[in-house]
Design an enzyme around this catalytic site. Sequence first.
Site, PDB file in Angstrom:
ATOM      1  N   LYS A  44      -0.382  -4.156  -3.483  1.00  0.00           N
ATOM      2  CA  LYS A  44      -1.702  -3.615  -3.138  1.00  0.00           C
ATOM      3  C   LYS A  44      -1.831  -2.241  -3.784  1.00  0.00           C
ATOM      4  O   LYS A  44      -1.259  -1.263  -3.316  1.00  0.00           O
ATOM      5  CB  LYS A  44      -1.890  -3.512  -1.629  1.00  0.00           C
ATOM      6  CG  LYS A  44      -3.262  -2.947  -1.232  1.00  0.00           C
ATOM      7  CD  LYS A  44      -3.421  -2.892   0.285  1.00  0.00           C
ATOM      8  CE  LYS A  44      -4.793  -2.342   0.671  1.00  0.00           C
ATOM      9  NZ  LYS A  44      -4.895  -0.889   0.465  1.00  0.00           N
ATOM     10  N   ASP A  85      10.133   5.428  -9.833  1.00  0.00           N
ATOM     11  CA  ASP A  85       9.678   6.024 -11.095  1.00  0.00           C
ATOM     12  C   ASP A  85      10.331   7.370 -11.366  1.00  0.00           C
ATOM     13  O   ASP A  85      10.492   7.773 -12.525  1.00  0.00           O
ATOM     14  CB  ASP A  85       8.158   6.181 -11.082  1.00  0.00           C
ATOM     15  CG  ASP A  85       7.429   4.857 -11.300  1.00  0.00           C
ATOM     16  OD1 ASP A  85       8.117   3.845 -11.554  1.00  0.00           O
ATOM     17  OD2 ASP A  85       6.193   4.834 -11.217  1.00  0.00           O
ATOM     18  N   SER A 112       0.815  -1.203   0.000  1.00  0.00           N
ATOM     19  CA  SER A 112       0.000   0.000   0.000  1.00  0.00           C
ATOM     20  C   SER A 112       0.856   1.264   0.000  1.00  0.00           C
ATOM     21  O   SER A 112       1.569   1.538  -0.956  1.00  0.00           O
ATOM     22  CB  SER A 112      -0.944  -0.052   1.210  1.00  0.00           C
ATOM     23  OG  SER A 112      -1.882   0.988   1.177  1.00  0.00           O
TER      24      SER A 112
END
Length: 570
Positions: free
Chosen positions: A330, A316, A305
């Site tokens: 998740k 990223d 999460s």
Amino acid sequence: MKKTHLFLSMFVMLFTGSFMTACAQQKAKTEQQIEEDRSRDQYIQSMDILSNVIGNVRMYFVDTVNINKMARRGIDAMLGGLDPYTEYIPYEDMDELKLMTTGEYAGVGAIIAQRPDSSVYIQSPMQGMPADEAGLIAGDRILTIDGKDFRKSTTPLVSQALKGVAGTIAKVTVMRYGETKPRTFAVKRRKVIMNTVPYSGMLDGSVGYIRLNGFTDKSAEEVRTAFFDLRDKKGAKSLVLDLRGNGGGLMQAAIEIVNLFVPKGKEVVTTRGRSAESAAVFRTLTEPVDTKIPIVVLIDGQSASSSEIVAGALQDMDRAVLMGQKSYGKGLVQTTRQLPYNGIIKLTTAKYYIPSGRCIQRMDYSQANQTGMATTIPDSLHKVFYTAAGRPVEDAGGILPDIEVKQDTAATLLYYIAVNNDVFDYVTDYFLRHKSIGQPETFSITDQDYAAFCRMMEEKKFDYDRQSGKMLEKLEELAKIEGYLPDANAELKALREKLKPNLARDLRRFKKEIMNHLNNEIVTRYYYERGSIRQSLPDDKVVKEAVRLLRDEPDRIARILSAPKSTPKK
């Protein structure tokens, strides 16, 4: 004439195209309206049936029924069929939600657990909290609270009794291990704050370390404070952010932690769901504290999460190197909505997407396999995305680390030792017999201590599940069915002898691992969670690899985070 025909032809084409588009839009609108009408009719029908079922049970069932309990079971079963994260929280359980979001509650500050005989005991008092200050210790078996008997009870009931209004006194009577007379403690309840950064410190002369256990509304400030202490006071030139075992929490806390290390205005996460209000883009809103310091983020299969938002966003943006094992996967967002009688529903309303555009959700709860369990999204459906620098990453049902460091496989024996009550009592007895021990990094029980532990385990006839023996039994059954048993008897017999249960042999074979566990449990009694982390770090292979990378291989870090030689088109 030719110009007129051309004009007419163009007009007809434009009209036809506009008409077809309008028809298509009207058809889509009609289909949507039909679906909405069908859904509304199903809702009305279901509510009518449900109301009548409850009414008939209330009026005609042979015994008196607690309607509230029956309805609660129905609600839990209904929501449980959607996904593991959607749940109903009644008003009386609101403290649990507050604890998850703020890390605060009013009580005595102790973790409790239950034994097979239904007794509840103090598993771990929190350092500096009321239970700790009053003198309660791990292993104390709870007998009564404010005069009410809890000798046979459950952890939820005991927990509820220990909580209360800050400033009130809880009179807790316990039986201490090895004693025959009860002890009574007056514990003054107060606001208990559970820190999500249980430890931060230097791993060597230049590498700082922060362990983050959760995401509450205070987590970003805790990380900020720890970081300033490491960089400005202790001279950290690089950072290890440990998210292993961190199951997540508030998404906003994750965004704020990312914001500490990337510029203002960067997109961190996007959410999309069925409703318009679930669609949102979240960016960094404040100036960062440091955009240059090298960072390694540690993840594992239990990092989920919000942990995955932090790790995935930093990956990223090419801001940090990820190390460890693939994360949980998740990619769902929960929001709360108010219900009658001050209850709430925590509802999965959206999926989240990190800066590269990927969603890392692993399980598909809308599809069930033959056993009724949710299915894992297959590898064939994974897609490739690209980081800011053009590095390929996948929506691989979790975050894949840039550097994989596999954990050593633990023997089944160690799991059963970790949850065994006799082992817990051994640690309690050691704590009561020793007023103090050495520093967490250097403490260890002696060989004599371990020999005494082994004798105790053998006297207690410690038993544990041996999966290899069960698998061998299945293999023998299959061999018999398939006709191989006569020829394979000798080999199977030899293997059976090798796999024959032998506790003394296994205690010798796994001495190092078992001693490490005992050392950590004992250190925790004296130095709490902070000491437990300090004790485990020197032998942590993932941490050691992170330190080596940050200290000795800056060029490798640059290569990992830089664009490939041939940057793919986005």
